[in-house]
Design an enzyme around this catalytic site. Sequence first.
Site, PDB file in Angstrom:
ATOM      1  CB  SER A  29      -0.888   0.026   1.248  1.00  0.00           C
ATOM      2  OG  SER A  29      -1.801  -1.030   1.217  1.00  0.00           O
ATOM      3  CG  ASP A 328      -5.227  -7.453   1.635  1.00  0.00           C
ATOM      4  OD1 ASP A 328      -6.310  -7.599   1.026  1.00  0.00           O
ATOM      5  OD2 ASP A 328      -4.501  -6.451   1.493  1.00  0.00           O
TER       6      ASP A 328
HETATM    7  C1  S3P Z   1      -5.534  -1.469  -0.059  1.00  0.00           C
HETATM    8  C2  S3P Z   1      -6.790  -1.594   0.459  1.00  0.00           C
HETATM    9  C3  S3P Z   1      -7.507  -2.877   0.602  1.00  0.00           C
HETATM   10  C4  S3P Z   1      -6.585  -4.076   0.438  1.00  0.00           C
HETATM   11  C5  S3P Z   1      -5.609  -3.906  -0.691  1.00  0.00           C
HETATM   12  C6  S3P Z   1      -4.751  -2.663  -0.486  1.00  0.00           C
HETATM   13  C7  S3P Z   1      -4.924  -0.135  -0.173  1.00  0.00           C
HETATM   14  O1  S3P Z   1      -8.517  -2.944  -0.393  1.00  0.00           O
HETATM   15  O2  S3P Z   1      -7.336  -5.249   0.237  1.00  0.00           O
HETATM   16  O3  S3P Z   1      -4.764  -5.032  -0.809  1.00  0.00           O
HETATM   17  O4  S3P Z   1      -3.692  -0.047  -0.390  1.00  0.00           O
HETATM   18  O5  S3P Z   1      -5.648   0.861  -0.059  1.00  0.00           O
HETATM   19  P1  S3P Z   1      -9.988  -2.326  -0.122  1.00  0.00           P
HETATM   20  O6  S3P Z   1      -9.804  -0.915   0.188  1.00  0.00           O
HETATM   21  O7  S3P Z   1     -10.758  -2.497  -1.382  1.00  0.00           O
HETATM   22  O8  S3P Z   1     -10.526  -3.149   1.004  1.00  0.00           O
END
Ligand code: S3P
Length: 448
Positions: A29, A328
Site C-alpha cells: 500500500s 488481506d
Molecule cells: C488497499 C486496500 C484494501 C486491500 C488492498 C490494499 C490499499 O482494499 O485489500 O490489498 O492499499 O488501499 P480495499 O480498500 O478495497 O478493502
Amino acid sequence: MSSSQTKRPLQSLKSRALNGDIRVPGDKSISHRSLMFGGLAIGETKITGLLEGEDVLATADAMRKLGATVIRDDQGTWHVTGVGVGALREPDSVIDMGNAGTGMRLMAGIVATHPITTFFTGDASLCKRPMGRVADPLAEFGAQFITRDRGRPPMAVIGTDEAKPVTYTLPMASAQVKSAVLLAGLNTAGTTTVIEPIPSRDHTERMLRHFGVDVDVSINDDGGRTVSLTGPVQMTAADIVVPTDPSSAAFPLVAALINPESHVTIRDVCLNPLRTGLITTLIEMGGDITITNEREEAGETIGDLVVTGKSRLTGIVVPAERAPSMIDEYPVLAVAAAYAQGETRMCGLEELRVKESDRLAAVAAGLAANGVVHRIEGDDLIVTGGDVPGGGMVETHLDHRIAMSFLVLGLGANDPVAVDDASPITTSFPSFESLMRELGANFAPAGS
Ligand code: S3P
C-alpha cells in the site's frame, strides 16, 4: 505480465520447525502511494525499501506514462521527479495495471480531475473486478467512465478540468475507494470529504500530510471517521522509507505458529493500528507473539515480531468490525484456524468476494481439497481445526495470497499441499519462497 502467462505448480511438504530472523519486502500500500505521490509532487522524492513486486512496478510505469520521471539506482533507491498536481500528461498508450486493484483504483482517482483521457487494462483477474465503486463517486466530480459490463475493466477515464468537490459516504469499508476520492480532490477547487463508517487503513492521509497536504481527520460519534482536504493543492517532494508489509509478514507468522518448536523473528514490520487485526486475532487465539523494538519511523509505527510455535491455537469468533484491519489476511487466518483447537468463526467477509479472486470461494475450495472441515454461513466462514490431511491441489485463480496461504497450510499437513500456480506470488512478495526456505520450509515443484 508473467503472472498471467505460464503456470508454475508448486507444493509444500511437512517441515521441521521454522527458525530464523527475516525481513519481508516493503509494504504494498505504501509503495504504490510513494510512487503516485512522488509523481504528483514538485521536486525529487527518494524512496528506499520500495516493494519491487509486479503490482508496484505497474504503478511506476503508469506514473512514467503520465509524465513523471521514475528511476531506480544501483543501490535500489527509487528517484521520482514529479510533474505537479494538475500537470499530468495524457498517456499515449494504454496503461496496464497487471493484477493491481489498488493501482487501478487510486490511479483512476488521480486522473479523474486532470483534463486528459486515460485507458486502463489489467490481467484476467483485474478485468473481473468491480470499478463502479470508484467510478460512481468520481463521476460526481465530473469525470466520465467507460467500462465493460458491470463496471469491469478495461476502463477509459475522461478526466475533467472543471471538477466539483464531493462529499462521499463510503458504502463499504474500503481504503481504495476512500483514497480514490481524496486523490481526485487534490486537483479540485473546494473541500472534498469522505465519511467512512468503519475506519480503513489510513496510509493516504498520513502520506499526503508528509507531502505537505493539509488533511483533516475527525472521529465521528459512531467511531467512523471524516476525512477532508481542500484543493487545489501543491505537493512537495518528500523522501520515504517504506516499512515492511504486515500482510506479507502474515505468512511466516502463521507458518511459525503452526509448527511446534518454531522460533522466528520478523523485522521492521509496519504496525499501523489499522493493519494489525491479524496479530490481535492470533494473540487472542493463544499465539505466542511478542512485539519488540517498537518505534516511529516516517509517520508509521514499526516493530519486530518474535513468534514461537510453542502454544497450540484455539478457535475464536473474529468480529466483523475487525475485517478492514486484516482484510488481506483472512486466507492465511483460515490456515491458522485449520490447525487450531475447535471452531474459528470469521464474520462479515463480504468484501473477500471482490479481491484478486473470490477469496471466500477460493479459500473454501482449498480447505475442502485438503480435508479441512469448514462451512460458509452468509458472509461468515467457520473453520473447524484439527489434524490437517492435506493431499489436495488448490486453484489459485491468479491470486497471490491464495497461493501463499495454501503453501503455508502444507507445511504442517500429513500429505503435501499443491497450488496450481505459484507465479502470482511475484505481485506482492517476490522473495516468499527463498525467505520461507531460509526458515526451513520445504517446497518442491508439483505436477499440474
Ligand atoms: C488497499 C486496500 C484494501 C486491500 C488492498 C490494499 C490499499 O482494499 O485489500 O490489498 O492499499 O488501499 P480495499 O480498500 O478495497 O478493502
